[in-house]
Design a protein around this motif. Structure first.
Motif: not given
Length: 204
Positions: A62, A64-65, A171-172, A54, A91
């Motif tokens: 924050e 998240t990826l 977060s994602y 992330g 990242q």
């Protein structure tokens, strides 16, 4: 092999080539595999555990990826390419659980890839799978409700929800942990969540 669409022969060939430069590593939950602001030089292959990638947006939130699990390389490709010229990573990679695996020096791996066509094809498949996953996540975040994004997460990462923190999942999904709790309660109770996102769903 199924995930990146490669044959068993190709998988074994590439694994044997990389074994010569692989070094074992272990990190505890919460430790960084890669820090933002530091040039990325290592690929992390996970034998066990879960990692998360992330970044922090302009507001310091924050984002998240994606998540990486057993059998995957926890890699931020753009950061590795930038790291070749000493540029800092954008990242981060952090351990969501204790992790055991192997690190591979990016430059050495790149040199091997240049020498072996089978590795070129193999890593192209990995890159394409990663791009497809990121494109799907971008669509989910922009065009779907929080409930639909949670359903997509569960389909993309079966069984992962029980292994990582609710905060990481929120977060994602681009929602607050509080809203994540609400979605879970409503799902468990069999209630219908409105299709439109609510104001308190977004990160503060």
């Amino acid at each position: 092999m199924k995930r990146i669409d490669v044959s068993e022969e190709s998988y074994n060939h590439v694994t044997n080539l990389l074994a010569g430069i692989a070094k074992p590593f272990h990190v505890r939950k919460g430790e960084y595999l890669q820090r933002a602001g530091v040039p990325a030089t290592q690929v992390h292959w996970l034998a066990s555990g879960v990692a998360r990638s992330g970044f922090f947006n302009r507001d310091g939130i924050e984002v998240t990826l994606r998540f990486y699990r057993e059998g995957e390389s926890a890699t931020t490709l753009t950061d590795l390419i930038s790291g070749e010229s000493g540029q800092p990573a954008v990242q981060f990679l952090i351990a969501e659980t204790p992790i055991h695996g192997f690190t591979l020096d990016w430059k050495q791996a790149s040199d091997l890839r240049a020498q072996h066509e089978v590795m070129q094809s193999y890593h192209l498949n990995i890159a394409l799978a990663g791009l497809q996953s990121m494109a799907q996540q971008a669509y989910n975040n922009g065009e779907t409700s929080a409930q639909e994004r949670l359903a997509a997460f569960r389909e993309e990462y079966p069984g992962l929800e029980a292994r990582i923190s609710q905060r990481a999942i929120a977060s994602y999904l681009g929602i607050t942990p509080q809203y994540m709790s609400r979605l879970r309660r409503e799902a468990e109770a069999g209630l219908e969540t409105p299709g439109d996102d609510l104001p308190d769903e977004h990160q503060a």
